[in-house]
Motif scaffolding. Structure first.
Motif, PDB file in Angstrom:
ATOM      1  N   ASN A 123     -29.645 153.253  -2.386  1.00  0.00           N
ATOM      2  CA  ASN A 123     -31.063 153.525  -2.153  1.00  0.00           C
ATOM      3  C   ASN A 123     -31.744 152.437  -1.312  1.00  0.00           C
ATOM      4  O   ASN A 123     -32.959 152.436  -1.158  1.00  0.00           O
ATOM      5  N   ASN A 124     -30.973 151.522  -0.753  1.00  0.00           N
ATOM      6  CA  ASN A 124     -31.573 150.385  -0.062  1.00  0.00           C
ATOM      7  C   ASN A 124     -32.492 150.763   1.090  1.00  0.00           C
ATOM      8  O   ASN A 124     -33.398 150.008   1.436  1.00  0.00           O
ATOM      9  N   LEU A 125     -32.264 151.902   1.683  1.00  0.00           N
ATOM     10  CA  LEU A 125     -33.112 152.308   2.811  1.00  0.00           C
ATOM     11  C   LEU A 125     -34.261 153.209   2.378  1.00  0.00           C
ATOM     12  O   LEU A 125     -34.986 153.738   3.226  1.00  0.00           O
ATOM     13  N   ASN A 126     -34.441 153.371   1.067  1.00  0.00           N
ATOM     14  CA  ASN A 126     -35.532 154.215   0.580  1.00  0.00           C
ATOM     15  C   ASN A 126     -36.879 153.554   0.834  1.00  0.00           C
ATOM     16  O   ASN A 126     -37.150 152.467   0.340  1.00  0.00           O
ATOM     17  N   THR A 127     -37.701 154.207   1.600  1.00  0.00           N
ATOM     18  CA  THR A 127     -39.067 153.728   1.810  1.00  0.00           C
ATOM     19  C   THR A 127     -40.080 154.759   1.310  1.00  0.00           C
ATOM     20  O   THR A 127     -41.254 154.688   1.641  1.00  0.00           O
ATOM     21  N   THR A 128     -39.598 155.731   0.531  1.00  0.00           N
ATOM     22  CA  THR A 128     -40.506 156.719  -0.049  1.00  0.00           C
ATOM     23  C   THR A 128     -41.289 156.110  -1.202  1.00  0.00           C
ATOM     24  O   THR A 128     -42.513 156.197  -1.263  1.00  0.00           O
ATOM     25  N   GLU A 129     -40.594 155.472  -2.122  1.00  0.00           N
ATOM     26  CA  GLU A 129     -41.234 154.878  -3.287  1.00  0.00           C
ATOM     27  C   GLU A 129     -41.343 153.356  -3.193  1.00  0.00           C
ATOM     28  O   GLU A 129     -42.296 152.768  -3.679  1.00  0.00           O
ATOM     29  N   VAL A 130     -40.365 152.729  -2.570  1.00  0.00           N
ATOM     30  CA  VAL A 130     -40.351 151.270  -2.488  1.00  0.00           C
ATOM     31  C   VAL A 130     -41.233 150.818  -1.327  1.00  0.00           C
ATOM     32  O   VAL A 130     -40.986 151.143  -0.174  1.00  0.00           O
ATOM     33  N   ILE A 131     -42.255 150.061  -1.660  1.00  0.00           N
ATOM     34  CA  ILE A 131     -43.200 149.564  -0.658  1.00  0.00           C
ATOM     35  C   ILE A 131     -42.691 148.273  -0.041  1.00  0.00           C
ATOM     36  O   ILE A 131     -42.770 148.079   1.174  1.00  0.00           O
ATOM     37  N   LEU A 132     -42.150 147.394  -0.866  1.00  0.00           N
ATOM     38  CA  LEU A 132     -41.567 146.144  -0.379  1.00  0.00           C
ATOM     39  C   LEU A 132     -40.440 145.743  -1.312  1.00  0.00           C
ATOM     40  O   LEU A 132     -40.582 145.813  -2.533  1.00  0.00           O
ATOM     41  N   ALA A 133     -39.329 145.316  -0.729  1.00  0.00           N
ATOM     42  CA  ALA A 133     -38.182 144.862  -1.515  1.00  0.00           C
ATOM     43  C   ALA A 133     -37.558 143.643  -0.860  1.00  0.00           C
ATOM     44  O   ALA A 133     -37.574 143.504   0.368  1.00  0.00           O
ATOM     45  N   ARG A 134     -37.005 142.768  -1.692  1.00  0.00           N
ATOM     46  CA  ARG A 134     -36.154 141.686  -1.182  1.00  0.00           C
ATOM     47  C   ARG A 134     -34.856 142.337  -0.724  1.00  0.00           C
ATOM     48  O   ARG A 134     -34.238 143.116  -1.457  1.00  0.00           O
ATOM     49  N   GLN A 135     -34.429 142.003   0.477  1.00  0.00           N
ATOM     50  CA  GLN A 135     -33.310 142.700   1.098  1.00  0.00           C
ATOM     51  C   GLN A 135     -31.969 142.034   0.790  1.00  0.00           C
ATOM     52  O   GLN A 135     -31.842 140.808   0.829  1.00  0.00           O
ATOM     53  N   TYR A 136     -30.970 142.873   0.501  1.00  0.00           N
ATOM     54  CA  TYR A 136     -29.603 142.410   0.304  1.00  0.00           C
ATOM     55  C   TYR A 136     -28.667 143.235   1.183  1.00  0.00           C
ATOM     56  O   TYR A 136     -28.988 144.364   1.563  1.00  0.00           O
ATOM     57  N   VAL A 137     -27.501 142.654   1.491  1.00  0.00           N
ATOM     58  CA  VAL A 137     -26.559 143.289   2.414  1.00  0.00           C
ATOM     59  C   VAL A 137     -25.151 143.151   1.872  1.00  0.00           C
ATOM     60  O   VAL A 137     -24.732 142.043   1.486  1.00  0.00           O
ATOM     61  N   GLU A 138     -24.442 144.236   1.850  1.00  0.00           N
ATOM     62  CA  GLU A 138     -23.089 144.238   1.313  1.00  0.00           C
ATOM     63  C   GLU A 138     -22.229 143.151   1.941  1.00  0.00           C
ATOM     64  O   GLU A 138     -22.159 143.017   3.160  1.00  0.00           O
ATOM     65  N   ASP A 139     -21.609 142.350   1.074  1.00  0.00           N
ATOM     66  CA  ASP A 139     -20.672 141.289   1.463  1.00  0.00           C
ATOM     67  C   ASP A 139     -21.319 140.128   2.213  1.00  0.00           C
ATOM     68  O   ASP A 139     -20.625 139.194   2.612  1.00  0.00           O
ATOM     69  N   LYS A 140     -22.630 140.164   2.407  1.00  0.00           N
ATOM     70  CA  LYS A 140     -23.289 139.096   3.163  1.00  0.00           C
ATOM     71  C   LYS A 140     -24.394 138.421   2.349  1.00  0.00           C
ATOM     72  O   LYS A 140     -24.395 137.209   2.183  1.00  0.00           O
ATOM     73  N   ILE A 141     -25.340 139.193   1.892  1.00  0.00           N
ATOM     74  CA  ILE A 141     -26.386 138.668   1.014  1.00  0.00           C
ATOM     75  C   ILE A 141     -26.286 139.471  -0.274  1.00  0.00           C
ATOM     76  O   ILE A 141     -26.650 140.648  -0.310  1.00  0.00           O
ATOM     77  N   THR A 142     -25.790 138.864  -1.323  1.00  0.00           N
ATOM     78  CA  THR A 142     -25.463 139.604  -2.543  1.00  0.00           C
ATOM     79  C   THR A 142     -26.038 138.902  -3.772  1.00  0.00           C
ATOM     80  O   THR A 142     -26.581 137.812  -3.698  1.00  0.00           O
ATOM     81  N   HIS A 143     -25.894 139.564  -4.905  1.00  0.00           N
ATOM     82  CA  HIS A 143     -26.324 138.993  -6.183  1.00  0.00           C
ATOM     83  C   HIS A 143     -25.359 139.428  -7.272  1.00  0.00           C
ATOM     84  O   HIS A 143     -24.434 140.211  -7.024  1.00  0.00           O
ATOM     85  N   MET A 144     -25.587 138.960  -8.482  1.00  0.00           N
ATOM     86  CA  MET A 144     -24.634 139.167  -9.579  1.00  0.00           C
ATOM     87  C   MET A 144     -25.145 140.126 -10.651  1.00  0.00           C
ATOM     88  O   MET A 144     -24.609 140.145 -11.762  1.00  0.00           O
ATOM     89  N   LEU A 145     -26.145 140.931 -10.330  1.00  0.00           N
ATOM     90  CA  LEU A 145     -26.723 141.772 -11.381  1.00  0.00           C
ATOM     91  C   LEU A 145     -25.710 142.703 -12.052  1.00  0.00           C
ATOM     92  O   LEU A 145     -25.770 142.891 -13.277  1.00  0.00           O
ATOM     93  N   PRO A 146     -24.771 143.331 -11.319  1.00  0.00           N
ATOM     94  CA  PRO A 146     -23.837 144.214 -12.025  1.00  0.00           C
ATOM     95  C   PRO A 146     -23.033 143.521 -13.122  1.00  0.00           C
ATOM     96  O   PRO A 146     -22.830 144.094 -14.199  1.00  0.00           O
ATOM     97  N   VAL A 147     -22.584 142.296 -12.882  1.00  0.00           N
ATOM     98  CA  VAL A 147     -21.800 141.613 -13.910  1.00  0.00           C
ATOM     99  C   VAL A 147     -22.699 141.046 -15.015  1.00  0.00           C
ATOM    100  O   VAL A 147     -22.319 141.014 -16.192  1.00  0.00           O
ATOM    101  N   LEU A 148     -23.927 140.660 -14.666  1.00  0.00           N
ATOM    102  CA  LEU A 148     -24.852 140.132 -15.664  1.00  0.00           C
ATOM    103  C   LEU A 148     -25.349 141.229 -16.603  1.00  0.00           C
ATOM    104  O   LEU A 148     -25.602 140.981 -17.783  1.00  0.00           O
ATOM    105  N   ALA A 149     -25.506 142.443 -16.059  1.00  0.00           N
ATOM    106  CA  ALA A 149     -26.066 143.547 -16.832  1.00  0.00           C
ATOM    107  C   ALA A 149     -25.031 144.272 -17.683  1.00  0.00           C
ATOM    108  O   ALA A 149     -25.392 145.067 -18.546  1.00  0.00           O
ATOM    109  N   SER A 150     -23.752 144.020 -17.430  1.00  0.00           N
ATOM    110  CA  SER A 150     -22.685 144.767 -18.097  1.00  0.00           C
ATOM    111  C   SER A 150     -22.049 143.976 -19.232  1.00  0.00           C
ATOM    112  O   SER A 150     -21.876 142.755 -19.119  1.00  0.00           O
TER     113      SER A 150
END
Length: 547
Positions: free
Chosen positions: A263-290
């Protein structure tokens, strides 16, 4: 050579000197190793420099911070410099985590950029827009510091070092006045929408949302903390949010999809988001949340766990709570409930993806001896875990790349509803706004009797904000501004029923204790100014009350 927005963020994120020393903010040209004297010459230099400033936007770490509220618990409270101590009331001025929101490095970064931009020559319209983006970030950072610390030093022009400046603290209302000046500039010079390579940049809608949030905060402090309701502040919050209604945003049909990588390109509901990019700018939420044993990899840290009280607070589909609804079945507690419940959490007995590619019931009670059992490595401490911001089917659990939503259209609707209910209760637009949220959640639309009772509506709006923005770090600021933290954070955080033979939805039975909590109303509505900063600048004294 032109680069799109994300490419420039990647370039800037790869340069550590950008953020550690603003005198060396661009110590080398990111593209050619040139000295700073060769930078700040071209339009492209201005764009690259600004994208370094974008790193001051809030990001996925705000998922972690939801545990400061009554929504969530940090499994290891001592981690991250004592993040989990906030909700326990165990923090003090020397707690390392308290320094994390004292972001004068970001203030300096913004002012440094604005100083250099003012000396550059290129198309004035673009120059105004870039200045507007930087001023938005400057305003956002000042606002967030006021929310935490109250009165803080105000630096407006020169990017000076706070520790070396000996500046005293400025009245919080003057700081917010300055933030609003910057927001107004942003509103006047930002476009409503971007296309192509500029998707994801700060836009006019985001600026109006920041303006609305500042007024919402001020109105709440006046009414609930100072006992001096100010209808004009509520009206100003309403008017700012109402501008966003004109910009073509809407709610997507599936709540869960808003928080997925796809949904990263969704601009229907998301007005502003911090941007992330696969394999380049990432975070650990999947492992932290599981929790361990779930997801396609089976890897999970269960770092942050929803509380039992949060899970129980979701309404049944008749609009009643679980204690009064005839639809609620303690043996099947997840049925006939707000749709957001199953879309937000892993729940006991509900199927979850396993490493073998199949789905099997999530069983966190220790009696089942599953990988996700609570109070064990990777098991968490409440028995509930997150699906929101999780990607159970994604193999790179420590490299998630779902964007972090800073402002969503759902918040626009709820700011309008809350503000109207305070300065114009009973207005039909309140119902129009809330019904959009409730319809997506599968809840009944509001009745006229609900609308006519301001206190009922206030409670209902607060519930909607809580359930809509779980794990988005809205709740902590809400319970502070509404002055209810002294109630909700003076209750211990609990988990699933401790006896495996009790029905999982029977709220009357004993539960596992997750965390002891304490909130002292005499001091915990503000954080202490970090001791490390006071040691360098005694003019930051006196300390906040009680600290």
């Amino acid at each position: 050579m032109k680069f799109n927005f994300i490419s420039k963020i990647i370039i800037c994120a790869s340069i550590p000197v950008l953020f550690s020393n603003c005198e060396k903010f661009l110590d080398r040209d990111p593209l050619s190793e040139a000295a700073e004297k060769n930078f700040w010459k071209t339009e492209n230099d201005a764009l690259v420099g600004l994208n370094a400033v974008y790193t001051a936007l809030p990001g996925e770490r705000d998922f972690w911070r939801d545990c400061q509220s009554d929504n969530s618990v940090m499994t290891n409270a001592w981690g991250e410099g004592g993040l989990g101590y906030i909700s326990m009331g165990n923090h003090n001025a020397a707690t390392a985590y308290v320094q994390e929101e004292w972001r004068y490095d970001d203030i300096r970064k913004c002012l440094y950029y604005l100083q250099h931009l003012s000396k550059m020559s290129f198309t004035q319209d673009l120059k105004n827009r870039l200045e507007a983006e930087a001023r938005f970030i400057l305003a956002l950072r000042y606002f967030r510091m006021v929310q935490h610390y109250g009165n803080i030093p105000l630096i407006k022009d020169e990017p000076i070092n706070l520790d070396e400046s000996a500046l005293p603290r400025t009245d919080k209302n003057l700081v917010l006045d300055y933030a609003l000046e910057n927001v107004v500039y942003a509103i006047d010079h930002l476009p409503e929408h971007y296309t192509g390579a500029n998707l994801g940049r700060i836009n006019k809608g985001a600026a109006y949302m920041l303006k609305a949030n500042i007024y919402l905060h001020q109105a709440s402090i006046k009414q609930y903390h100072e006992g001096a309701a100010d209808s004009q502040l509520w009206k100003q919050a309403y008017e700012a949010a109402s501008e966003v209604l004109k910009m073509g945003y809407g709610l997507v049909d599936d709540y869960a999809e808003v928080f997925k990588q796809a949904n990263n390109l969704n601009t229907t509901e998301v007005i502003l988001a911090r941007q992330y990019v696969e394999d380049k700018i990432t975070h650990m939420l999947p492992v932290l949340a599981s929790p361990a044993g779930t997801g396609i990899t089976g890897n999970g840290w269960a770092s942050f766990c929803p509380t039992r009280e949060l899970v129980d607070s979701y309404l049944c589909t008749d609009g009643k709570d679980i204690r009064s609804s005839n639809l609620y079945d303690p043996a099947k507690p997840w049925e006939n409930r707000d749709k957001r419940l199953k879309k937000t959490f892993m729940l006991p007995g509900e199927p979850v993806l396993r490493p073998n590619g199949k789905y099997a019931a999530y069983q966190p009670h220790p009696a089942y001896n599953m990988g996700e059992k609570i109070n064990s490595e990777g098991g968490g401490i409440t028995g509930y875990m997150y699906l929101k911001f999780n990607e159970p089917e994604y193999v790179k659990t420590d490299a998630g790349f779902a964007n972090w939503p800073i402002y969503r259209y759902a918040e626009t609707l709820l700011i309008i509803a809350e503000s109207l209910n305070e300065f114009k209760p009973g207005d039909l637009q309140i119902k129009t706004m809330i019904d959009q949220i409730r319809k997506r959640a599968g809840l009944p639309l509001l009745s006229n009797s609900d609308l006519s009772d301001q206190a009922v509506m206030r409670k209902l709006i607060r519930e909607e904000r809580r359930h809509e923005f779980v794990a988005e770090h809205k709740r902590y600021f809400d319970i502070l501004r509404w002055k209810i933290a002294e109630d909700v954070l003076n209750k211990n955080a609990e988990g699933i029923n401790s006896n495996q033979n009790d029905l999982i939805g029977d709220w009357t039975k004993p539960r596992f204790l997750a965390q002891n909590r304490k909130f002292e109303k005499s001091k915990h509505y503000l954080w202490p100014v970090p001791q490390s900063s006071i040691d360098k600048n005694k003019n930051l004294l006196p300390q906040n009350p009680g600290w």
